[in-house]
Design an enzyme around this catalytic site. Structure first.
Site, PDB file in Angstrom:
ATOM      1  N   MET A  20      -4.248  -7.214  -6.858  1.00 40.66           N
ATOM      2  CA  MET A  20      -3.704  -8.308  -7.670  1.00 40.66           C
ATOM      3  C   MET A  20      -4.784  -9.271  -8.175  1.00 40.66           C
ATOM      4  O   MET A  20      -4.569 -10.477  -8.233  1.00 40.66           O
ATOM      5  CB  MET A  20      -2.636  -9.063  -6.874  1.00 40.66           C
ATOM      6  CG  MET A  20      -1.444  -8.205  -6.473  1.00 40.66           C
ATOM      7  SD  MET A  20      -0.651  -7.389  -7.874  1.00 40.66           S
ATOM      8  CE  MET A  20       0.217  -8.787  -8.580  1.00 40.66           C
TER       9      MET A  20
ATOM     10  N   ASN B  40      -6.008   2.677 -12.755  1.00 37.47           N
ATOM     11  CA  ASN B  40      -4.989   1.738 -12.270  1.00 37.47           C
ATOM     12  C   ASN B  40      -3.625   2.397 -12.391  1.00 37.47           C
ATOM     13  O   ASN B  40      -3.416   3.255 -13.258  1.00 37.47           O
ATOM     14  CB  ASN B  40      -5.016   0.473 -13.127  1.00 37.47           C
ATOM     15  CG  ASN B  40      -3.980  -0.553 -12.701  1.00 37.47           C
ATOM     16  OD1 ASN B  40      -3.795  -0.818 -11.514  1.00 37.47           O
ATOM     17  ND2 ASN B  40      -3.268  -1.129 -13.659  1.00 37.47           N
TER      18      ASN B  40
ATOM     19  N   GLY C 216       0.776  -1.237   0.000  1.00 42.31           N
ATOM     20  CA  GLY C 216       0.000   0.000   0.000  1.00 42.31           C
ATOM     21  C   GLY C 216       0.805   1.283   0.000  1.00 42.31           C
ATOM     22  O   GLY C 216       0.345   2.297   0.528  1.00 42.31           O
TER      23      GLY C 216
ATOM     24  N   ASN D 286       1.378   3.143  -2.664  1.00 46.50           N
ATOM     25  CA  ASN D 286       0.597   4.090  -3.479  1.00 46.50           C
ATOM     26  C   ASN D 286      -0.637   4.566  -2.726  1.00 46.50           C
ATOM     27  O   ASN D 286      -1.019   5.735  -2.834  1.00 46.50           O
ATOM     28  CB  ASN D 286       0.203   3.454  -4.810  1.00 46.50           C
ATOM     29  CG  ASN D 286       1.325   3.522  -5.816  1.00 46.50           C
ATOM     30  OD1 ASN D 286       1.634   4.595  -6.335  1.00 46.50           O
ATOM     31  ND2 ASN D 286       1.977   2.393  -6.064  1.00 46.50           N
TER      32      ASN D 286
ATOM     33  N   HIS E 174       0.332   1.290 -13.089  1.00 46.92           N
ATOM     34  CA  HIS E 174       1.096   0.148 -13.574  1.00 46.92           C
ATOM     35  C   HIS E 174       2.573   0.538 -13.653  1.00 46.92           C
ATOM     36  O   HIS E 174       2.899   1.628 -14.149  1.00 46.92           O
ATOM     37  CB  HIS E 174       0.588  -0.284 -14.953  1.00 46.92           C
ATOM     38  CG  HIS E 174       1.328  -1.458 -15.497  1.00 46.92           C
ATOM     39  ND1 HIS E 174       1.125  -2.741 -15.036  1.00 46.92           N
ATOM     40  CD2 HIS E 174       2.287  -1.549 -16.450  1.00 46.92           C
ATOM     41  CE1 HIS E 174       1.933  -3.562 -15.675  1.00 46.92           C
ATOM     42  NE2 HIS E 174       2.655  -2.872 -16.542  1.00 46.92           N
TER      43      HIS E 174
ATOM     44  N   LEU F  36      -9.818  -7.987 -13.201  1.00 49.86           N
ATOM     45  CA  LEU F  36     -11.249  -7.690 -13.097  1.00 49.86           C
ATOM     46  C   LEU F  36     -11.985  -8.141 -14.357  1.00 49.86           C
ATOM     47  O   LEU F  36     -11.463  -8.027 -15.472  1.00 49.86           O
ATOM     48  CB  LEU F  36     -11.442  -6.187 -12.881  1.00 49.86           C
ATOM     49  CG  LEU F  36     -10.860  -5.690 -11.545  1.00 49.86           C
ATOM     50  CD1 LEU F  36     -10.752  -4.169 -11.538  1.00 49.86           C
ATOM     51  CD2 LEU F  36     -11.710  -6.184 -10.375  1.00 49.86           C
TER      52      LEU F  36
HETATM   53  C1  GRF Z   1       3.029  -0.805  -7.710  1.00 46.04           C
HETATM   54  O1  GRF Z   1       4.264  -0.955  -8.331  1.00 46.04           O
HETATM   55  C2  GRF Z   1       1.937  -0.616  -8.729  1.00 46.04           C
HETATM   56  O2  GRF Z   1       2.357   0.054  -9.864  1.00 46.04           O
HETATM   57  C3  GRF Z   1       1.567  -2.037  -9.069  1.00 46.04           C
HETATM   58  O3  GRF Z   1       1.644  -2.735  -7.860  1.00 46.04           O
HETATM   59  C4  GRF Z   1       2.581  -2.074  -7.011  1.00 46.04           C
HETATM   60  C5  GRF Z   1       1.858  -1.782  -5.731  1.00 46.04           C
HETATM   61  O4  GRF Z   1       2.722  -1.265  -4.758  1.00 46.04           O
HETATM   62  N1  GRF Z   1       0.266  -2.100  -9.684  1.00 46.04           N
HETATM   63  P1  GRF Z   1       2.114  -0.636  -3.436  1.00 46.04           P
HETATM   64  O5  GRF Z   1       1.262  -1.702  -2.781  1.00 46.04           O
HETATM   65  O6  GRF Z   1       1.297   0.558  -3.815  1.00 46.04           O
HETATM   66  O7  GRF Z   1       3.297  -0.277  -2.591  1.00 46.04           O
END
Ligand code: GRF
Length: 220
Positions: free
Chosen positions: A92, A109, A14, A16, A111, A95
């Site tokens: 993960m 999203n 988490g 992000n 990525h 969908l």
């Molecule tokens: C990030 O690298 C994001 O781009 C990808 O999964 C990772 C999630 O990291 N979809 P976090 O859980 O936000 O630290």
């Protein structure tokens, strides 16, 4: 000002989510996190949400007859929380078209690559193997195809000669933490529209440097 209600979907650490929590802590930020939902009870991000006083929900993906059953449970949590924009942040689960259609153009999203390069997993390893000179991250609207959809914001980072996967991942992650709040802000300000399958940003974006960029921004 009515702040856009976010539903943030996570499966892991988490970071992000934390970037969005930090952005939303500013009363001037045009969005707030209404709910954080994880499909895993052990997701580290749940602790971050709890520490910020944000309502959390765990909807395990097992225990449903099919993927759509799981997604209907997720959808119920989001609608009960009055969510206006769903942010996938390390969620993960792929969908189904049902969920993607239900949240059409209200589902984004992040990525860890410069899409359309390197969709899918292990993006940093693959970027190193390919010898690309620039790598990065993308915030995009979600479409039923995995890691596809109108691009909202991208940031590029250099790939350096002595990089390994961890060093490159850390550089990209730092860029992610700047891109996601920017993308959410643009949507929350009502300045993003989809035209001809592309995301168009109206008005000035005030990006801090040339390597982080919403596409198609029109002059002020
Ligand atoms: C990030 O690298 C994001 O781009 C990808 O999964 C990772 C999630 O990291 N979809 P976090 O859980 O936000 O630290």
């Amino acid at each position: 000002m009515e702040r856009l209600a976010l539903g943030v979907l996570i499966s892991g650490r988490g970071s992000n989510l934390q970037a969005l929590i930090d952005a939303c802590a500013d009363p001037a930020f045009p969005a707030r996190i209404a709910v954080v939902l994880s499909n895993r009870a052990d997701a580290g991000g749940l602790g971050r949400a709890a520490a910020a006083g944000i309502p959390c929900a765990v909807v395990p993906h097992r225990g449903h007859p099919d993927r759509e059953g799981f997604e209907r449970a997720v959808d119920g949590v989001l609608r009960d929380a009055g969510v206006g924009l769903v942010c996938l942040a390390g969620f993960m689960r792929v969908l189904t078209p049902w969920f993607v259609t239900a949240w059409a153009d209200r589902l984004v999203n992040i990525h860890p690559s410069l899409l359309p390069a390197f969709p899918g997993l292990d993006t940093h390893r693959r970027a190193l193997d390919a010898g690309v000179r620039f790598h990065g991250c993308t915030v995009h609207f979600v479409r039923p195809e995995v890691d596809a959809g109108p691009i909202l914001v991208q940031a590029a980072v250099p790939v350096l000669p002595d990089d390994d996967e961890d060093r490159l991942a850390a550089r990209v992650l730092a860029a992610e933490h700047r891109c996601y709040p920017l993308a959410v802000r643009l949507v929350a300000e009502g300045r993003v529209r989809i035209a001809g399958g592309r995301a168009v940003v109206d008005g000035p974006v005030g990006t801090p440097d040339a390597t982080i960029n919403p596409c198609d921004s029109a002059p002020a």
